[in-house]
Each structure stands twice: as C-alpha cells, then as structure tokens.
Design a protein around this motif. Structure first.
Motif, PDB file in Angstrom:
ATOM      1  N   ARG A   1     -11.966  15.582   7.392  1.00 18.02           N
ATOM      2  CA  ARG A   1     -11.762  14.283   6.739  1.00 18.02           C
ATOM      3  C   ARG A   1     -10.480  13.617   7.231  1.00 18.02           C
ATOM      4  O   ARG A   1      -9.540  14.290   7.652  1.00 18.02           O
ATOM      5  CB  ARG A   1     -11.655  14.460   5.222  1.00 18.02           C
ATOM      6  CG  ARG A   1     -13.009  14.542   4.573  1.00 18.02           C
ATOM      7  CD  ARG A   1     -12.880  14.329   3.095  1.00 18.02           C
ATOM      8  NE  ARG A   1     -14.211  14.298   2.511  1.00 18.02           N
ATOM      9  CZ  ARG A   1     -14.455  14.310   1.226  1.00 18.02           C
ATOM     10  NH1 ARG A   1     -13.461  14.343   0.375  1.00 18.02           N
ATOM     11  NH2 ARG A   1     -15.685  14.260   0.772  1.00 18.02           N
ATOM     12  N   THR A   2     -10.448  12.298   7.094  1.00 14.17           N
ATOM     13  CA  THR A   2      -9.289  11.551   7.564  1.00 14.17           C
ATOM     14  C   THR A   2      -8.064  11.769   6.665  1.00 14.17           C
ATOM     15  O   THR A   2      -8.202  12.051   5.482  1.00 14.17           O
ATOM     16  CB  THR A   2      -9.614  10.046   7.620  1.00 14.17           C
ATOM     17  OG1 THR A   2      -8.440   9.336   7.986  1.00 14.17           O
ATOM     18  CG2 THR A   2     -10.107   9.516   6.295  1.00 14.17           C
ATOM     19  N   LYS A   3      -6.889  11.586   7.275  1.00 13.01           N
ATOM     20  CA  LYS A   3      -5.654  11.680   6.492  1.00 13.01           C
ATOM     21  C   LYS A   3      -5.269  10.326   5.906  1.00 13.01           C
ATOM     22  O   LYS A   3      -4.291  10.216   5.165  1.00 13.01           O
ATOM     23  CB  LYS A   3      -4.515  12.202   7.376  1.00 13.01           C
ATOM     24  CG  LYS A   3      -4.631  13.686   7.624  1.00 13.01           C
ATOM     25  CD  LYS A   3      -3.428  14.200   8.363  1.00 13.01           C
ATOM     26  CE  LYS A   3      -3.559  15.715   8.508  1.00 13.01           C
ATOM     27  NZ  LYS A   3      -2.628  16.264   9.462  1.00 13.01           N
ATOM     28  N   ILE A   4      -6.034   9.311   6.270  1.00 12.18           N
ATOM     29  CA  ILE A   4      -5.731   7.970   5.751  1.00 12.18           C
ATOM     30  C   ILE A   4      -5.968   7.983   4.244  1.00 12.18           C
ATOM     31  O   ILE A   4      -6.988   8.472   3.770  1.00 12.18           O
ATOM     32  CB  ILE A   4      -6.651   6.904   6.397  1.00 12.18           C
ATOM     33  CG1 ILE A   4      -6.493   6.930   7.917  1.00 12.18           C
ATOM     34  CG2 ILE A   4      -6.347   5.517   5.864  1.00 12.18           C
ATOM     35  CD1 ILE A   4      -7.559   6.138   8.647  1.00 12.18           C
ATOM     36  N   SER A   5      -5.014   7.419   3.514  1.00 12.28           N
ATOM     37  CA  SER A   5      -5.125   7.493   2.053  1.00 12.28           C
ATOM     38  C   SER A   5      -6.198   6.542   1.535  1.00 12.28           C
ATOM     39  O   SER A   5      -6.486   5.522   2.166  1.00 12.28           O
ATOM     40  CB  SER A   5      -3.786   7.134   1.418  1.00 12.28           C
ATOM     41  OG  SER A   5      -3.689   5.745   1.295  1.00 12.28           O
ATOM     42  N   PRO A   6      -6.803   6.873   0.386  1.00 13.91           N
ATOM     43  CA  PRO A   6      -7.825   5.987  -0.189  1.00 13.91           C
ATOM     44  C   PRO A   6      -7.294   4.584  -0.458  1.00 13.91           C
ATOM     45  O   PRO A   6      -8.035   3.615  -0.428  1.00 13.91           O
ATOM     46  CB  PRO A   6      -8.188   6.678  -1.506  1.00 13.91           C
ATOM     47  CG  PRO A   6      -7.743   8.078  -1.374  1.00 13.91           C
ATOM     48  CD  PRO A   6      -6.588   8.066  -0.431  1.00 13.91           C
ATOM     49  N   VAL A   7      -5.986   4.483  -0.721  1.00 13.98           N
ATOM     50  CA  VAL A   7      -5.413   3.166  -1.010  1.00 13.98           C
ATOM     51  C   VAL A   7      -5.466   2.267   0.227  1.00 13.98           C
ATOM     52  O   VAL A   7      -5.804   1.083   0.150  1.00 13.98           O
ATOM     53  CB  VAL A   7      -3.952   3.323  -1.503  1.00 13.98           C
ATOM     54  CG1 VAL A   7      -3.381   1.983  -1.925  1.00 13.98           C
ATOM     55  CG2 VAL A   7      -3.878   4.283  -2.646  1.00 13.98           C
ATOM     56  N   ALA A   8      -5.162   2.855   1.395  1.00 14.29           N
ATOM     57  CA  ALA A   8      -5.185   2.061   2.631  1.00 14.29           C
ATOM     58  C   ALA A   8      -6.609   1.640   2.976  1.00 14.29           C
ATOM     59  O   ALA A   8      -6.856   0.501   3.374  1.00 14.29           O
ATOM     60  CB  ALA A   8      -4.579   2.873   3.782  1.00 14.29           C
ATOM     61  N   THR A   9      -7.563   2.566   2.790  1.00 18.28           N
ATOM     62  CA  THR A   9      -8.946   2.217   3.119  1.00 18.28           C
ATOM     63  C   THR A   9      -9.460   1.146   2.167  1.00 18.28           C
ATOM     64  O   THR A   9     -10.162   0.227   2.565  1.00 18.28           O
ATOM     65  CB  THR A   9      -9.864   3.451   3.045  1.00 18.28           C
ATOM     66  OG1 THR A   9      -9.830   3.971   1.725  1.00 18.28           O
ATOM     67  CG2 THR A   9      -9.453   4.524   4.008  1.00 18.28           C
ATOM     68  N   MET A  10      -9.060   1.255   0.906  1.00 19.73           N
ATOM     69  CA  MET A  10      -9.478   0.259  -0.079  1.00 19.73           C
ATOM     70  C   MET A  10      -8.882  -1.108   0.270  1.00 19.73           C
ATOM     71  O   MET A  10      -9.568  -2.126   0.242  1.00 19.73           O
ATOM     72  CB  MET A  10      -8.993   0.698  -1.458  1.00 19.73           C
ATOM     73  CG  MET A  10      -9.668   0.032  -2.601  1.00 19.73           C
ATOM     74  SD  MET A  10      -9.174   0.840  -4.135  1.00 19.73           S
ATOM     75  CE  MET A  10      -7.584   0.111  -4.412  1.00 19.73           C
ATOM     76  N   GLY A  11      -7.601  -1.107   0.638  1.00 17.43           N
ATOM     77  CA  GLY A  11      -6.927  -2.360   1.012  1.00 17.43           C
ATOM     78  C   GLY A  11      -7.615  -3.016   2.200  1.00 17.43           C
ATOM     79  O   GLY A  11      -7.848  -4.224   2.217  1.00 17.43           O
TER      80      GLY A  11
ATOM     81  N   LEU B   1       0.796  -1.230   0.000  1.00 15.02           N
ATOM     82  CA  LEU B   1       0.000   0.000   0.000  1.00 15.02           C
ATOM     83  C   LEU B   1       0.834   1.289   0.000  1.00 15.02           C
ATOM     84  O   LEU B   1       0.567   2.184  -0.801  1.00 15.02           O
ATOM     85  CB  LEU B   1      -0.980  -0.001   1.177  1.00 15.02           C
ATOM     86  CG  LEU B   1      -2.055  -1.093   1.119  1.00 15.02           C
ATOM     87  CD1 LEU B   1      -2.957  -1.017   2.341  1.00 15.02           C
ATOM     88  CD2 LEU B   1      -2.889  -0.978  -0.138  1.00 15.02           C
ATOM     89  N   PRO B   2       1.884   1.388   0.864  1.00 14.69           N
ATOM     90  CA  PRO B   2       2.641   2.648   0.842  1.00 14.69           C
ATOM     91  C   PRO B   2       3.280   2.913  -0.506  1.00 14.69           C
ATOM     92  O   PRO B   2       3.389   4.059  -0.937  1.00 14.69           O
ATOM     93  CB  PRO B   2       3.717   2.438   1.917  1.00 14.69           C
ATOM     94  CG  PRO B   2       3.189   1.367   2.783  1.00 14.69           C
ATOM     95  CD  PRO B   2       2.364   0.484   1.903  1.00 14.69           C
TER      96      PRO B   2
END
Lengths: 356, 348
Positions: B154-164, B39-40
């Motif tokens: 809004r959260t700082k969590i990236s869309p990629v991490a949430t998707m994962g 993810l990163p």
C-alpha cells in the motif's frame, strides 16, 4: 425606509423570477428530506482500530465497563489475526492490535500499522498499552500504590454524552453552506445582473442612495437564507437551539453577503467572480474538518470566520454545558460584521462610482 | 475544424480581455497552495495537552519535554487559562502540579462518572514515574509495531492528501462546467450565439470549441495538483483516463447551466443548486461508511471521487476504473437523456 421597502420588493420579485430564491428553497427541502429519510441517524461508526485479544484482559474490561465502546470509540474486537488484517484492508485508516501472552513478558502487544501511519501514534499506543496492561494484569495489576498517587484525575464535567445521531451531526456544515454563505453566490449574481442590465446606472440618477440599494440586497439574501435555515432546521431539530442557531446564522449570512458585495464590486462579470466564490466556499468549508476530527484544532484555524459558525451551531444543536461557545462565536462574527459590512458598502460605492 | 478552433480562440481572447484567463490560472493555484499548507497540519495532528507552566502549579520542564515527544503540548500561565482552553472548541486535556498533595492533576473536558484512572496524561505520568522509579522491575509487555505483509504494497501517501487531491479535481470539474455554462449564457446575453448561427460554424463546432479551453485547464491542473500535493507515485495514465471520462460530467454541467440560465444570475443559481449535489457526493464519500455509500451512487460525482481515491491510494485496478468510468458516463448519459428536451430547447 419606504425606498428600502420598495427596493426589497423589487429584488424579491427579481430573485424569484431569476429562480435564485426558488432554487435555494428547493435545495433546502431536498437536503432536509435526505437528512430525514435517507441518511441514517444511528450510523455505526467505522472501526478505527481492530483488536484481537487472545488473553481477554482488555476486551473483558472494556465490555464490562463501557458497553457501547465500539460505537463511541470505533474500537472493534474480533476473533482472529485474519479478521484484524481484513478490517485494515477494508478501511485504509484503520489500525490493528493483537494482544497475546508473551514469551518473556506477561503480554505481547503487536501493533499493526498502515504504511501511512505516523510514528507518533506508535509511540503513544506503546505508552498507552504499557500503562493499561500494568493496571489490568490480574490479579491486581503491577503498579504499586505510589504509582497511582503520582496523578489524580478531575473533570470539568462529569457524565458521558449520548452518541450523537449521524444525520444531525451533519447539520452545522450543511447550514453553513446552504444558508450561512448563501450571500457569496447570491450577491455576486444579483449585483452582476444589475450591472449587466445597466439598471444600476438608471438607479444612480434617482434620488436614492447606493447604500439603500445594497441594504435591500442584503435583506433579500437574509430573507432567503433564513427561509432555507428554517426549512433545514425545524423538521430535523424542532425548536431545540433554534433561537441560538438563528442568531449565529443571521450573523454568518451578513458576513457571507458582505464578502459577496466585495466580490460583486470588483467583478463586472459574475463569471470572473465565480472562481473566487468557489475558492472562498472551499476555504470556508475547511474548519469542518476540525468539527469531525476534534484532535485537529490548530489556533490559526480560528482565524477563518466559519470556524466560529460551525462550532457555535454545533454547541446550539448539541447543548452540553457549552453555551459560551455559541456566544463567543456570535461575538466574533458580530465584531467582524461591524467592520465588514460598512467596508463592503464603501468598496461597492467606490467601485460603482468609478465604473459607471 | 477551423471554426471549432476559432471558437476556442474567441473564448481564450475574451477571457484574457476580461481577466478571466488570469483568474483561471490564479484561483486553482491559490486553492492548491491552501491545500498544500493545510494537509500536512491535518496529517500530523496529535492529541493536545494544555499544561500549566508558570507559578506554584507549574509542571516541571522535564515532564513537559517528555510529553512533547508524544503529544502536542501547549503551555498556559495559570489553571484558569488552561481550563479556559479546555472549555473552548477542539479536544484537549489539561495538566498541572498540585503542591499541597504533591501530585499531578490531569484535567478532562468531560469524563465518565468515577473515572480516576484513564486519561492520556495520567497514563504518561504513571509510565514515566514507573520507569524512573522501578527500573529493575521486568516489563509487563513486549511491544512490537509493524506494517503487516498483506498491506506492505500500500502507498505511504496519507488519506488526507489523497482526499485533498480528489476533492480538488472534483472541484475542477465544477469549475470547468461553470466556465462552459456561463460562456454559453454570456453568448446568449450578448447575442453572439445569433451571430454564430448565421456563420458557417455548426452547433457541434460551437460546443466542442467551447469545451477545449476548460478541458485544457483541467488537464494542466491535474498534473499541477499531483505535483503540488505530493501524489507523484500514482498512475498518471489512470488519473488522466478518469479526468477525460469525467469531462462528460463537466459537459453536462455546462450544458445544463447554459440551457437553463437565461442570464448569468439564473445560471449561477442553477450552478449553485448543482454544486449541492457535488457537496453531497463529497460529504457522502468522506463521512459515510462503505456500507452506506449506496445512498449517493446515483450521482456521477461520487464515482469520480471514488475512482480518484482509488488511484491516489494505489488500490484501483484498470478493470475497476473501466467499469466505474463506464457507469459514471452511463449515469451522465442517462441524465442527459432525461434533460435532453430542456437542454435542446434552451440552447436553440
């Protein structure tokens, strides 16, 4: 040869009886119908950036020079700051830009980020906009000729590709999952069933070799995979790139079924192998991200064999002076199979001899 | 209650005996580790510039360093090597120095006929030259960058991490469904189901007992996945509510596999077929724009994915989770009713 033919017939009958073959084909028909009649071809791309340009300098230039800019690049031009924010609220990945006349400079560019936007994007956009506005600022930009002379542009290929139909863009990952790695599931269950029914023991006291047993299973998987592939490919793509895609998919099926043989050899119980199958499927699906997000293309991703399948299929489906990608992908898969196929047969022989 | 617990213990013992327990612990951890590593690298992906760094066409070190701050720079020994990279997969631009014309050459993979101005590297080269050679010229733009106040919560969590995270938990639903379904088929094949029929264990005890283990696995892996994927700021209660509600999908998945599969091969075949629906839900949820997602509203997996995405991006309210959970359970119930005869027949 006769023995392989008899084994193949037996395996096909078992495959049909155990609904494995039928299910694969029905799934392929279902997905084909979805791709043909439900998933749209001319899907308008979701905006990645909303721009409100009160000066008109950027918007006018792009609209004049690149008529389908919104569809190809995902840049949407709106009429107010409120619309920019609304667009960003609706799409969590979208960015915003407001171009106005500046108080102390000619233009003011307000780049609106999402909280999760990386810093490097801001820096890149800053350079991009400084350059863009330096060129476009009426009447003739602010750069002197020597600035332009510092760099010239050349291209390996001139002319812009048509926008690819959305439903067809989904074909490579669907072909990979539905046909390419069909053997992961199939081999584990076919071998597992023979072991559970103890038919493999009976087979071992016959004059036939274990390699014939496994080759027959490969042929069943190949046959089913190719039927699924043709059901998916022909109604959507016709014969365009069929042969090239066929070569890539055959090599991928052999790779997938060889991996399936290895898993099936180690696990007496298909249930145990299933976890690894699902994990491998997920792992093999990861390179699809690179296909849809080309900017993400690290070198290590190429170590995953499905990367080559996906890009080779993409090149076959959407020819664009990129046939070398098909043959490179096919070569990588062929070399892998040269090692994997005998290795999997050897592991199977060893494990079966040990356990039966 | 005692019988129910006995069934649970029986399954645990059987899984430990045939190493299933170990696999169930190891495999999801491996998947999470792959996601954690993967993810990163997706999140931080930048545009790539393939730069010639050796010989007469080499780009000077200072320029390479300047580029390095803005994009991914990969160096190549010659123009041929750089062009080879551009012709390959992925997206990149090339750059080299032309000593005859004394200018940089920005190489594109493909470009509109007549483009002499626009490329990422050309922009950077011009800007750098302009700033170095015309330091006293007033700048043409004021550049401001900010997160609008409307989006600051809004959260700082990236869309990629949430998707994962969402994909992993949907995957766990399937995995748990497989465990239940293949467990039932296994019992059928070994005749355990007939032995249970003559015991005081009721059908309800049997099915509930069979579901405890996968439910525990899901519950444990939910928290592990949140920890490993860095999703600690999310509302854990909301996550667990969705996980609990989505267990209805797991149960249906398991019952369908158990009922339809006469042996493990058949069950796996059906399982793969059902997994396609999951794949569709994930593909639709990630690739289709919001206005087209109605196409996959019929699959409960879509709603699980959608709710988890909402929770991980901290945009879900209790109200939206409640109605979406109800809809998901309702859809699952509808499918159960449609398949009821087959399930009852297959399990009796």
């Amino acid at each position: 040869m006769n023995r392989i033919s008899s084994l193949f017939k037996k395996d096909i009958i078992l495959g049909i009886k155990d609904v494995f073959v039928i299910l694969e084909l029905v799934s392929a028909v279902f997905i084909t119908l979805l791709l043909l009649f439900v998933i749209p071809a001319d899907l308008k791309r979701e905006a990645t950036i909303f721009v409100y340009d009160s000066t008109g300098v950027v918007e006018d230039f792009l609209k004049t020079n690149i008529p389908d800019y919104e569809n190809s690049k995902g840049e949407y031009y709106v009429e107010s700051r409120g619309e920019v924010i609304k667009g960003m609220q609706e799409n969590r990945s979208a960015l915003g830009m407001i171009i106005t006349e500046g108080a102390n400079t000619r233009y003011q560019v307000e780049f609106l980020r999402q909280p999760c936007t990386s810093d490097h994007i801001t820096k890149e956009v800053n350079v991009e906009m400084d350059d863009f506005l330096s060129i476009l600022a009426p009447p003739a930009g602010v750069y002197s000729p020597d600035v332009y002379e510092t760099v010239r542009i050349t291209s390996l290929q001139w002319g812009v590709r048509d926008i690819l139909p959305f439903n067809k863009r989904l074909m490579p990952p669907i072909l990979l999952m539905m046909a390419g790695i069909i053997g992961l599931f199939a081999m584990v269950s076919l071998i597992g069933q023979e072991r559970a029914d103890l038919t493999i023991r009976a087979y071992r006291v016959s004059p036939a070799g274990l390699w014939e047993f496994i080759v027959s299973k490969h042929l069943v998987v190949l046959f089913t995979g190719l039927c699924s592939f043709s059901i998916l490919y022909l109604p959507i793509m016709g014969f365009n790139g069929y042969l090239e895609s066929l070569i890539v998919i055959v090599l991928t099926i052999i790779m997938g079924s060889s991996l399936g043989v290895i898993l099936g050899s180690f696990f007496k119980n298909p249930m145990g192998a299933m976890l690894w199958v699902l994990m491998l499927m997920m792992f093999l699906a990861l390179p699809a991200i690179s296909l849809f997000l080309p900017v993400f293309s690290p070198e290590w991703l190429k170590l995953i064999p499905s990367y080559h399948t996906l890009f080779a299929l993409d090149a076959a489906i959407f020819p664009n002076n990129n046939s070398h990608i098909i043959w490179q992908g096919a070569a990588v898969l062929a070399v892998l199979n040269i090692f994997l196929f005998p290795l999997s047969t050897m592991i199977f022989n060893k494990m079966i001899q040990k356990k039966t | 209650m005692k019988q129910l617990f006995e069934i649970f213990l029986f399954d645990v013992k059987r899984n430990i005996k045939n190493f299933m327990g170990a696999y169930m612990l190891i495999v999801p951890v491996v998947i999470l580790m792959v996601l954690r590593f993967f993810l990163p690298s997706v999140e931080n992906s930048k545009g790539m510039i393939a730069v010639v760094s050796e010989g007469p066409n080499a780009v000077d070190a200072e320029t390479i360093q300047y580029f390095d701050e803005l994009v991914d720079v990969k160096t190549y020994a010659s123009i041929e090597d750089m062009e080879q990279k551009l012709r390959g997969t992925g997206t990149a631009e090339g750059l080299y120095w032309d000593p005859t014309e004394e200018q940089y050459v920005s190489v594109l993979e493909q470009s509109k006929e007549g483009n002499t101005i626009f490329s990422v590297s050309a922009r950077m080269i011009r800007q750098r030259y302009y700033q170095q050679n015309y330091p006293d010229t007033p700048r043409i733009t004021t550049f401001i960058s900010a997160v609008p106040s409307e989006l600051s919560d809004r959260t700082k969590i990236s869309p990629v991490a949430t998707m994962g995270g969402s994909i992993f938990l949907v995957f766990m639903i399937i995995l748990s469904g497989f465990i239940i379904g293949l467990g039932i088929v296994n019992d059928k094949e070994e005749g355990t189901d007939r032995a249970i029929r003559v015991s005081p264990t009721s059908k309800a005890d049997y099915f509930i007992g069979k579901s405890i283990q996968p439910l525990l696995i899901m519950a444990v892996y939910t928290i592990i996945s949140l920890l490993m994927l860095g999703l600690l700021e999310v509302n854990i209660f909301q996550v667990y509510l969705v996980v609990l509600a989505s267990f209805s999908v797991t149960l249906l998945f398991g019952l369908v596999l158990g009922a339809l599969g006469k042996n493990e091969t058949e069950a796996i075949g059906y399982g793969k077929g059902l997994s396609m629906i999951v794949m569709l839900a994930i593909l639709g949820g990630t690739l289709l724009p919001g206005s087209w997602q109605w196409i996959i509203w019929w699959t409960p997996f879509y709603w699980v994915y959608d709710m988890l995405e909402g929770i991980f991006t901290e945009t879900a309210s209790w109200g939206s989770i409640a109605w979406k959970s109800a809809l998901m359970v309702g859809l699952t119930g509808l499918y159960f009713m449609l398949l009821r005869k087959k399930i009852v027949k297959g399990l009796s």
